[in-house]
Design a protein around this motif. Structure first.
Motif, PDB file in Angstrom:
ATOM      1  N   GLN A 164       0.834  -1.200   0.000  1.00 37.50           N
ATOM      2  CA  GLN A 164       0.000   0.000   0.000  1.00 37.50           C
ATOM      3  C   GLN A 164       0.867   1.248   0.000  1.00 37.50           C
ATOM      4  OE1 GLN A 164      -2.484  -0.601   3.537  1.00 37.50           O
ATOM      5  NE2 GLN A 164      -4.076  -1.081   2.057  1.00 37.50           N
ATOM      6  N   SER A 165       0.364   2.301  -0.595  1.00 38.80           N
ATOM      7  CA  SER A 165       1.047   3.582  -0.500  1.00 38.80           C
ATOM      8  C   SER A 165       0.193   4.509   0.355  1.00 38.80           C
ATOM      9  CB  SER A 165       1.276   4.169  -1.890  1.00 38.80           C
ATOM     10  OG  SER A 165       0.051   4.514  -2.454  1.00 38.80           O
ATOM     11  N   THR A 166       0.794   5.611   0.786  1.00 45.33           N
ATOM     12  CA  THR A 166       0.068   6.499   1.692  1.00 45.33           C
ATOM     13  C   THR A 166      -1.049   7.250   0.967  1.00 45.33           C
ATOM     14  OG1 THR A 166       1.615   8.261   1.252  1.00 45.33           O
ATOM     15  CG2 THR A 166       2.071   6.883   3.160  1.00 45.33           C
ATOM     16  N   GLY A 167      -0.885   7.436  -0.316  1.00 49.22           N
ATOM     17  CA  GLY A 167      -1.924   8.125  -1.088  1.00 49.22           C
ATOM     18  C   GLY A 167      -2.009   9.613  -0.822  1.00 49.22           C
ATOM     19  N   ILE A 168      -0.960  10.183  -0.193  1.00 48.84           N
ATOM     20  CA  ILE A 168      -0.985  11.619   0.089  1.00 48.84           C
ATOM     21  C   ILE A 168       0.014  12.324  -0.826  1.00 48.84           C
ATOM     22  CG2 ILE A 168      -0.544  13.418   1.811  1.00 48.84           C
ATOM     23  CD1 ILE A 168      -1.354  11.449   3.957  1.00 48.84           C
ATOM     24  N   ASP A 169      -0.400  13.427  -1.428  1.00 46.61           N
ATOM     25  CA  ASP A 169       0.586  14.238  -2.115  1.00 46.61           C
ATOM     26  C   ASP A 169       0.367  15.717  -1.804  1.00 46.61           C
ATOM     27  OD1 ASP A 169      -1.103  13.326  -5.048  1.00 46.61           O
ATOM     28  OD2 ASP A 169      -1.156  15.330  -4.198  1.00 46.61           O
ATOM     29  N   GLU A 170       1.337  16.511  -2.203  1.00 42.79           N
ATOM     30  CA  GLU A 170       1.329  17.908  -1.789  1.00 42.79           C
ATOM     31  C   GLU A 170       1.537  18.852  -2.957  1.00 42.79           C
ATOM     32  OE1 GLU A 170       3.947  17.138   1.353  1.00 42.79           O
ATOM     33  OE2 GLU A 170       2.428  17.485   2.879  1.00 42.79           O
ATOM     34  N   LEU A 171       0.757  19.926  -2.903  1.00 45.73           N
ATOM     35  CA  LEU A 171       0.885  20.989  -3.894  1.00 45.73           C
ATOM     36  C   LEU A 171       1.300  22.250  -3.154  1.00 45.73           C
ATOM     37  CD1 LEU A 171       0.436  22.334  -6.674  1.00 45.73           C
ATOM     38  CD2 LEU A 171      -1.978  22.523  -6.112  1.00 45.73           C
ATOM     39  N   MET A 172       2.510  22.728  -3.421  1.00 40.50           N
ATOM     40  CA  MET A 172       3.013  23.927  -2.745  1.00 40.50           C
ATOM     41  C   MET A 172       2.915  25.118  -3.692  1.00 40.50           C
ATOM     42  SD  MET A 172       6.354  22.561  -0.683  1.00 40.50           S
ATOM     43  CE  MET A 172       6.605  20.803  -0.889  1.00 40.50           C
ATOM     44  N   LEU A 173       2.226  26.148  -3.235  1.00 38.51           N
ATOM     45  CA  LEU A 173       2.071  27.376  -4.023  1.00 38.51           C
ATOM     46  C   LEU A 173       2.822  28.472  -3.273  1.00 38.51           C
ATOM     47  CD1 LEU A 173      -1.767  27.012  -4.687  1.00 38.51           C
ATOM     48  CD2 LEU A 173       0.092  26.349  -6.220  1.00 38.51           C
ATOM     49  N   PHE A 174       4.087  28.682  -3.671  1.00 32.33           N
ATOM     50  CA  PHE A 174       4.944  29.601  -2.910  1.00 32.33           C
ATOM     51  C   PHE A 174       4.460  31.040  -3.011  1.00 32.33           C
ATOM     52  CE2 PHE A 174       7.495  25.849  -3.688  1.00 32.33           C
ATOM     53  CZ  PHE A 174       8.000  25.602  -2.428  1.00 32.33           C
ATOM     54  N   ASN A 175       3.898  31.425  -4.157  1.00 35.44           N
ATOM     55  CA  ASN A 175       3.396  32.795  -4.299  1.00 35.44           C
ATOM     56  C   ASN A 175       2.214  33.069  -3.369  1.00 35.44           C
ATOM     57  OD1 ASN A 175       5.223  33.729  -6.147  1.00 35.44           O
ATOM     58  ND2 ASN A 175       3.976  33.202  -7.932  1.00 35.44           N
ATOM     59  N   GLU A 176       1.388  32.056  -3.167  1.00 33.58           N
ATOM     60  CA  GLU A 176       0.200  32.212  -2.313  1.00 33.58           C
ATOM     61  C   GLU A 176       0.512  31.954  -0.846  1.00 33.58           C
ATOM     62  OE1 GLU A 176      -3.430  30.174  -3.318  1.00 33.58           O
ATOM     63  OE2 GLU A 176      -3.009  30.425  -5.447  1.00 33.58           O
ATOM     64  N   GLU A 177       1.741  31.500  -0.561  1.00 35.71           N
ATOM     65  CA  GLU A 177       2.129  31.109   0.791  1.00 35.71           C
ATOM     66  C   GLU A 177       1.133  30.105   1.354  1.00 35.71           C
ATOM     67  OE1 GLU A 177       3.224  34.459   3.195  1.00 35.71           O
ATOM     68  OE2 GLU A 177       4.966  34.805   1.895  1.00 35.71           O
ATOM     69  N   ALA A 178       0.826  29.107   0.546  1.00 36.14           N
ATOM     70  CA  ALA A 178      -0.108  28.066   0.978  1.00 36.14           C
ATOM     71  C   ALA A 178       0.264  26.744   0.324  1.00 36.14           C
ATOM     72  CB  ALA A 178      -1.533  28.436   0.594  1.00 36.14           C
ATOM     73  N   TYR A 179      -0.108  25.649   0.972  1.00 36.37           N
ATOM     74  CA  TYR A 179       0.039  24.349   0.331  1.00 36.37           C
ATOM     75  C   TYR A 179      -1.172  23.482   0.612  1.00 36.37           C
ATOM     76  CZ  TYR A 179       1.506  22.028   4.718  1.00 36.37           C
ATOM     77  OH  TYR A 179       1.554  21.499   5.983  1.00 36.37           O
ATOM     78  N   TYR A 180      -1.418  22.570  -0.302  1.00 35.29           N
ATOM     79  CA  TYR A 180      -2.508  21.621  -0.165  1.00 35.29           C
ATOM     80  C   TYR A 180      -1.933  20.262   0.181  1.00 35.29           C
ATOM     81  CZ  TYR A 180      -5.620  24.939  -2.518  1.00 35.29           C
ATOM     82  OH  TYR A 180      -6.355  26.036  -2.861  1.00 35.29           O
ATOM     83  N   GLU A 181      -2.568  19.608   1.156  1.00 36.76           N
ATOM     84  CA  GLU A 181      -2.231  18.234   1.482  1.00 36.76           C
ATOM     85  C   GLU A 181      -3.397  17.394   0.984  1.00 36.76           C
ATOM     86  OE1 GLU A 181      -0.040  17.522   5.375  1.00 36.76           O
ATOM     87  OE2 GLU A 181      -1.917  16.432   5.649  1.00 36.76           O
ATOM     88  N   ILE A 182      -3.148  16.621  -0.046  1.00 33.40           N
ATOM     89  CA  ILE A 182      -4.231  15.955  -0.771  1.00 33.40           C
ATOM     90  C   ILE A 182      -4.189  14.464  -0.472  1.00 33.40           C
ATOM     91  CG2 ILE A 182      -5.193  15.537  -3.069  1.00 33.40           C
ATOM     92  CD1 ILE A 182      -3.381  18.122  -3.841  1.00 33.40           C
ATOM     93  N   ASN A 183      -5.262  13.962   0.089  1.00 35.70           N
ATOM     94  CA  ASN A 183      -5.329  12.548   0.444  1.00 35.70           C
ATOM     95  C   ASN A 183      -6.283  11.828  -0.504  1.00 35.70           C
ATOM     96  OD1 ASN A 183      -5.752  10.033   1.625  1.00 35.70           O
ATOM     97  ND2 ASN A 183      -5.408  10.836   3.685  1.00 35.70           N
ATOM     98  N   TRP A 184      -5.723  11.029  -1.388  1.00 36.78           N
ATOM     99  CA  TRP A 184      -6.528  10.357  -2.424  1.00 36.78           C
ATOM    100  C   TRP A 184      -7.252   9.139  -1.884  1.00 36.78           C
ATOM    101  CZ3 TRP A 184      -7.466  12.623  -6.992  1.00 36.78           C
ATOM    102  CH2 TRP A 184      -6.620  13.685  -7.348  1.00 36.78           C
ATOM    103  N   LYS A 185      -6.814   8.659  -0.737  1.00 32.78           N
ATOM    104  CA  LYS A 185      -7.477   7.485  -0.137  1.00 32.78           C
ATOM    105  C   LYS A 185      -8.828   7.878   0.427  1.00 32.78           C
ATOM    106  CE  LYS A 185      -4.549   3.813   0.250  1.00 32.78           C
ATOM    107  NZ  LYS A 185      -3.282   3.880   0.976  1.00 32.78           N
ATOM    108  N   THR A 186      -8.819   9.012   1.159  1.00 28.88           N
ATOM    109  CA  THR A 186     -10.052   9.434   1.825  1.00 28.88           C
ATOM    110  C   THR A 186     -10.747  10.539   1.029  1.00 28.88           C
ATOM    111  OG1 THR A 186      -8.808  11.055   3.114  1.00 28.88           O
ATOM    112  CG2 THR A 186      -9.098   8.892   4.110  1.00 28.88           C
ATOM    113  N   ILE A 187     -10.173  10.905  -0.125  1.00 32.39           N
ATOM    114  CA  ILE A 187     -10.699  12.015  -0.949  1.00 32.39           C
ATOM    115  C   ILE A 187     -10.915  13.239  -0.063  1.00 32.39           C
ATOM    116  CG2 ILE A 187     -12.398  12.670  -2.739  1.00 32.39           C
ATOM    117  CD1 ILE A 187     -10.876  10.279  -3.578  1.00 32.39           C
ATOM    118  N   SER A 188      -9.866  13.592   0.656  1.00 29.83           N
ATOM    119  CA  SER A 188      -9.965  14.782   1.505  1.00 29.83           C
ATOM    120  C   SER A 188      -8.745  15.661   1.268  1.00 29.83           C
ATOM    121  CB  SER A 188     -10.075  14.393   2.981  1.00 29.83           C
ATOM    122  OG  SER A 188      -8.925  13.672   3.361  1.00 29.83           O
TER     123      SER A 188
END
Ligand SMILES: *[C@@H]1O[C@H](CO)[C@@H](O)[C@H](O)[C@H]1NC(C)=O
Ligand SMILES: *[C@@H]1O[C@H](CO)[C@@H](O)[C@H](O)[C@H]1NC(C)=O
Length: 223
Positions: free
Chosen positions: A70-94
């Motif tokens: 199994q893999s963790t199913g989590i990936d990350e999108l870092m938006l340095f200009n917005e000073e924000a990042y998304y933690e995306i969980n594909w297993k739980t769709i959250s």
């Protein structure tokens, strides 16, 4: 051109490159590569893929940690200009949207970084045996210090290391870079992120600590 001719050309090129002071360079606008992250004296290890956009200052990081089958199913999108990042969980769709400290942007050598030195990794004796690289270092908020290695030609990032009193050394090696991205959607959060509200914190994580926390989460899944 014979072998000696090639050798002479390379030596001349290397000499030409090394007579100029290394520049605080910016990586090519779009790149795709892979990484290995090591932290906690080698206890936490993760590997994965990176898509980076130096122009838009965005980065998508996918962890390939396999736990059994199994893999963790989590990936990350870092938006340095917005000073924000998304933690995306594909297993739980959250999805979580969190504040990002953008004081270190990995797609360029920071303006205030100091040059530690220039070396050839490998050998300069023949073409293809070595890479001319520059090592830079500097400090980060909250008592962090980093060093980073970029190739002289092409400004390709090779390794990043950061030290915090709390975490010790975190080392990220990047490799297998190619120019370009396959999927432009890499830089857009998936539909289920729309409702995510920005979580702010007193001490927002940066590029390094975001990756570190991802590696820690992979570790937790192992139990
Ligand atoms: C994954 O591993 C679990 C337990 O280790 C096993 O029960 C399951 O059949 C495996 N699934 C696949 C697709 O191999
Ligand atoms: C940074 O170091 C100083 C001096 O050692 C200390 O007072 C401070 O609490 C440290 N800050 C953090 C965030 O660890």
């Amino acid at each position: 051109m014979n072998f000696l001719g090639v050798l002479t050309c390379v030596s001349v090129l290397l000499a030409a490159a090394s007579t100029q002071a290394p520049k605080h360079c910016v990586s090519p606008p779009l790149m795709s590569g892979q990484f290995t992250l090591m932290a906690g004296n080698g206890v936490y290890l993760s590997t994965g893929s990176i898509s980076s956009d130096a122009f838009g200052k965005r980065m998508r990081v996918r962890n390939n940690v396999m736990v059994g089958n199994q893999s963790t199913g989590i990936d990350e999108l870092m938006l340095f200009n917005e000073e924000a990042y998304y933690e995306i969980n594909w297993k739980t769709i959250s999805c979580k949207k969190k504040q990002l400290d953008s004081s270190f942007i990995p797609m360029h050598v920071p303006e205030d970084a100091r040059l530690m030195g220039q070396v050839i990794m490998g050998s300069s004796s023949s073409w293809g045996m070595g890479v001319l690289v520059n090592t830079w270092y500097g400090t980060l908020p909250n008592n962090g210090s980093y060093s980073t290695v970029f190739s002289e030609i092409g400004c390709i990032p090779m390794t990043y290391s950061v030290h915090y009193p709390q975490t010790g050394w975190i080392t990220l090696s990047t490799y297998n870079w190619v120019l370009g991205n396959v999927n432009p959607m890499d830089y857009h959060p998936p539909f289920f992120c729309q409702k995510a509200k920005l979580e702010v914190s007193d001490m927002p994580p940066n590029f390094f600590t975001v990756l570190h926390s991802l590696a820690l989460q992979s570790k937790k899944v192992k139990h």
